[in-house]
Each structure stands twice: as structure tokens, then as C-alpha cells.
Write an enzyme that holds these catalytic residues in place. Sequence first.
Site, PDB file in Angstrom:
ATOM      1  N   SER A   1       0.827  -1.195   0.000  1.00 39.17           N
ATOM      2  CA  SER A   1       0.000   0.000   0.000  1.00 39.17           C
ATOM      3  C   SER A   1       0.871   1.258   0.000  1.00 39.17           C
ATOM      4  O   SER A   1       1.922   1.321   0.630  1.00 39.17           O
ATOM      5  CB  SER A   1      -0.890   0.013   1.243  1.00 39.17           C
ATOM      6  OG  SER A   1      -1.626   1.206   1.331  1.00 39.17           O
TER       7      SER A   1
ATOM      8  N   ALA B   1       6.264  11.388   3.124  1.00 45.50           N
ATOM      9  CA  ALA B   1       5.267  12.039   3.964  1.00 45.50           C
ATOM     10  C   ALA B   1       4.088  12.399   3.065  1.00 45.50           C
ATOM     11  O   ALA B   1       3.828  13.561   2.782  1.00 45.50           O
ATOM     12  CB  ALA B   1       5.841  13.272   4.642  1.00 45.50           C
TER      13      ALA B   1
ATOM     14  N   GLY C   1       0.908  11.516   3.660  1.00 42.20           N
ATOM     15  CA  GLY C   1      -0.235  11.915   4.466  1.00 42.20           C
ATOM     16  C   GLY C   1      -1.528  11.222   4.114  1.00 42.20           C
ATOM     17  O   GLY C   1      -2.618  11.748   4.341  1.00 42.20           O
TER      18      GLY C   1
ATOM     19  N   ASN D   1      -6.581  -1.306   1.670  1.00 43.27           N
ATOM     20  CA  ASN D   1      -6.016  -0.756   2.896  1.00 43.27           C
ATOM     21  C   ASN D   1      -6.997   0.256   3.472  1.00 43.27           C
ATOM     22  O   ASN D   1      -7.498   1.120   2.752  1.00 43.27           O
ATOM     23  CB  ASN D   1      -4.668  -0.092   2.591  1.00 43.27           C
ATOM     24  CG  ASN D   1      -3.966   0.410   3.834  1.00 43.27           C
ATOM     25  OD1 ASN D   1      -4.284   1.470   4.357  1.00 43.27           O
ATOM     26  ND2 ASN D   1      -2.982  -0.349   4.290  1.00 43.27           N
TER      27      ASN D   1
ATOM     28  N   ASN E   1      -4.816  -0.300   8.556  1.00 38.96           N
ATOM     29  CA  ASN E   1      -3.613   0.492   8.806  1.00 38.96           C
ATOM     30  C   ASN E   1      -3.720   1.172  10.167  1.00 38.96           C
ATOM     31  O   ASN E   1      -4.334   2.225  10.301  1.00 38.96           O
ATOM     32  CB  ASN E   1      -3.429   1.539   7.701  1.00 38.96           C
ATOM     33  CG  ASN E   1      -2.127   2.312   7.872  1.00 38.96           C
ATOM     34  OD1 ASN E   1      -1.375   2.105   8.823  1.00 38.96           O
ATOM     35  ND2 ASN E   1      -1.864   3.211   6.946  1.00 38.96           N
TER      36      ASN E   1
ATOM     37  N   CYS F   1       0.381   4.129  10.525  1.00 35.04           N
ATOM     38  CA  CYS F   1       0.990   5.176   9.701  1.00 35.04           C
ATOM     39  C   CYS F   1       1.611   6.254  10.587  1.00 35.04           C
ATOM     40  O   CYS F   1       0.929   6.828  11.441  1.00 35.04           O
ATOM     41  CB  CYS F   1      -0.044   5.809   8.780  1.00 35.04           C
ATOM     42  SG  CYS F   1       0.675   7.083   7.708  1.00 35.04           S
TER      43      CYS F   1
ATOM     44  N   LYS G   1      -1.957  -4.098   9.797  1.00 39.26           N
ATOM     45  CA  LYS G   1      -0.604  -3.605   9.515  1.00 39.26           C
ATOM     46  C   LYS G   1      -0.035  -2.958  10.769  1.00 39.26           C
ATOM     47  O   LYS G   1      -0.534  -1.933  11.229  1.00 39.26           O
ATOM     48  CB  LYS G   1      -0.643  -2.612   8.353  1.00 39.26           C
ATOM     49  CG  LYS G   1       0.722  -2.224   7.812  1.00 39.26           C
ATOM     50  CD  LYS G   1       0.572  -1.406   6.540  1.00 39.26           C
ATOM     51  CE  LYS G   1       1.899  -1.112   5.881  1.00 39.26           C
ATOM     52  NZ  LYS G   1       1.717  -0.374   4.601  1.00 39.26           N
TER      53      LYS G   1
ATOM     54  N   THR H   1       6.505   1.919   8.066  1.00 42.55           N
ATOM     55  CA  THR H   1       7.761   2.661   8.006  1.00 42.55           C
ATOM     56  C   THR H   1       8.183   3.157   9.390  1.00 42.55           C
ATOM     57  O   THR H   1       7.401   3.130  10.342  1.00 42.55           O
ATOM     58  CB  THR H   1       7.640   3.861   7.061  1.00 42.55           C
ATOM     59  OG1 THR H   1       6.539   4.679   7.493  1.00 42.55           O
ATOM     60  CG2 THR H   1       7.393   3.386   5.637  1.00 42.55           C
TER      61      THR H   1
END
Length: 312
Positions: A26, A75, A77, A104, A132, A135, A171, A199
Site C-alpha cells: 500500500s 510524507a 499523508g 487498505n 492500517n 501510519c 498492519k 515505516t
Amino acid sequence: MTSAGVVDLTVNIGALHLRNPIIAASGTFGYGLEFAHLVNLNKLGGFVTKGLSLAPIEGSPAPRLCETPSGMLNAVGLQNVGVRAFIAEKMPVLRNYDTSIVANVFGYSPDEYSEVIRILEDAPGLAAYELNISCPNVKQGGIQFGSDPAMVSQVVGLARKAATRRPLWVKLSPLVTDIRVIARAAEEAGADGLTVANTYPAMAVDPEAGKSRLGCPTGGLSGPAIRPITLRLVWEAAKAVRIPIIGLGGIEKVSDVLEYLAVGATAVQVGTANFVSPIAPERLASGLQDWVSCSKSINLNDLKKSLVLKFD
């Protein structure tokens, strides 16, 4: 090999059957349609869409990407068209492809996560959902839900009630004290699989300009630099739960895929490599087929048994 001489790369993530373990991650593969003229989507195990929210999100200011040694900062967003526009504009075309499409899902509250899934439940063509909760590039939602076991249980539990038709993946964030605790919380709340991991929060600064190299002060670090760290997280999570693990972090070569399989992953997601080469997932699927064939294994699952680490 199969009786027809074709290598069997199929894997199962819960009830979901994939033709091979290579999935485009994703946020790096758009909605899939953007890559369809470059990649044979039907050759992939599947792909995960950009994060879908209840309403459209404009995302972060530019610049959104920054190259770093052995990696990349992003980034974005969670910019996306919103779940309803995705169903109306993207899914009618995506349904023409013979691959597993995983949506996602993102929200600013636990109820928003479940509402997005509720809307997607009536959309034909999807294979699974990926929640998700990790993030690092948004002020609300995301990682705040994925760092506390109680919040993980709440968000996953509500999503599980909404996701009655399809498997639910979660995730996870790498920015936790003990990923085993978070993994077990997600499993107990009803997750069918875990994606490990998102990440890593990081920065890149232009000292002459006196500002961030991104439009935001910080971003998420991905790419080969994070692979050794994420491998450890996959290994720890795989020992803590019984549900399948999907490894994500720094995969560029077939040997990287094999490393993740060796520490307990059932499948992998390819992320930053898509920016370097849009055909990376297809190339990895083909390369893995050649590797398994040369090993003279019957199928990938049998080969994986010989790869699994022998230590606790």
C-alpha cells in the site's frame, strides 16, 4: 514442481489463496491502475491499495518524497479519493484483473475504520482488508491506535465485526516496545493475518535552507536500510502468533524474499522498490519461480521448511 512442470508458488493467508507470495504494498502502487500498463497485475500474488478513508484526504504538502542512503523518506499523508469514489471509479476497472486486491483501510477513530469496511463490504472484487493502524505520517489515527494493546483490540475488534465477508489483515507499527504483545492483541481481536511492519519515523534536513527536505518536519523511512530491523520484528511476531505474517521492509531481491520466509513470513509486500522499478513485484515473482525450480523443490511451502531458522 507440479505434474505439468510448473513451480507451485501458491500460499494461503488465512482463507485467502494467493498464486504467489509477492504482493505490492500500500502507498507505493497507487490503486493498481496506475501500474497496469507497466506490470502484468495477473502475475502478482496481489496488491494493496492506497489507504482508503471515509472522506477524501488531500494529504501532506510537497515535497512528499526524499531519497536517503539505502532508502527513502515519505510524507504523503494518506492522500486518497475516499472509499466511495474508490468503489465507483476504481473498482469497476480493477475487477477485470485476475489478482487479489486488498483494500487498505484507515480512519481517524475506531468507528471510522469499521464504517469504511462496512461500505467496502458491498463492493465486489475485493479479496481482503488491511487495517492500517501504524501510519507515522498523520496527526490523528494511524500509529496512535497501533502502539497500545487495548486500542489495537478495540480497533481490530470493531473492524472484525464489520468485515463479515473477507479476511482482515492488520498492519503493525515497528515503533512499539514489544511487537509480540501487539501481534497477540490483534490476533485475539480477530485478525486473520499481520503485515509487519510499516515505516520508521525519521527526518532529513537541508542545513543550508534550515528546513526539512519534506513538506512536513518528519516522514516514514523505508527501503533496504530497514530490512534487518524488520526481519527481527517478523521473527518475533511469527513466534508469538499462529496467524500468517506478511513481511514488509526493504525487499529488492529474491534473496530478500527468502530471508523473510526464513524468519516465519508466509508472504511479503514490496514497497520502495516500486519507485525504483515499477516492475519490481513481477520481476520478484518470476525470480522466485526460477529459484524454487533450480532448488528442485516440489513447491514453495516445501522449500520454506528447509529455510526456517533452526534456533528459538
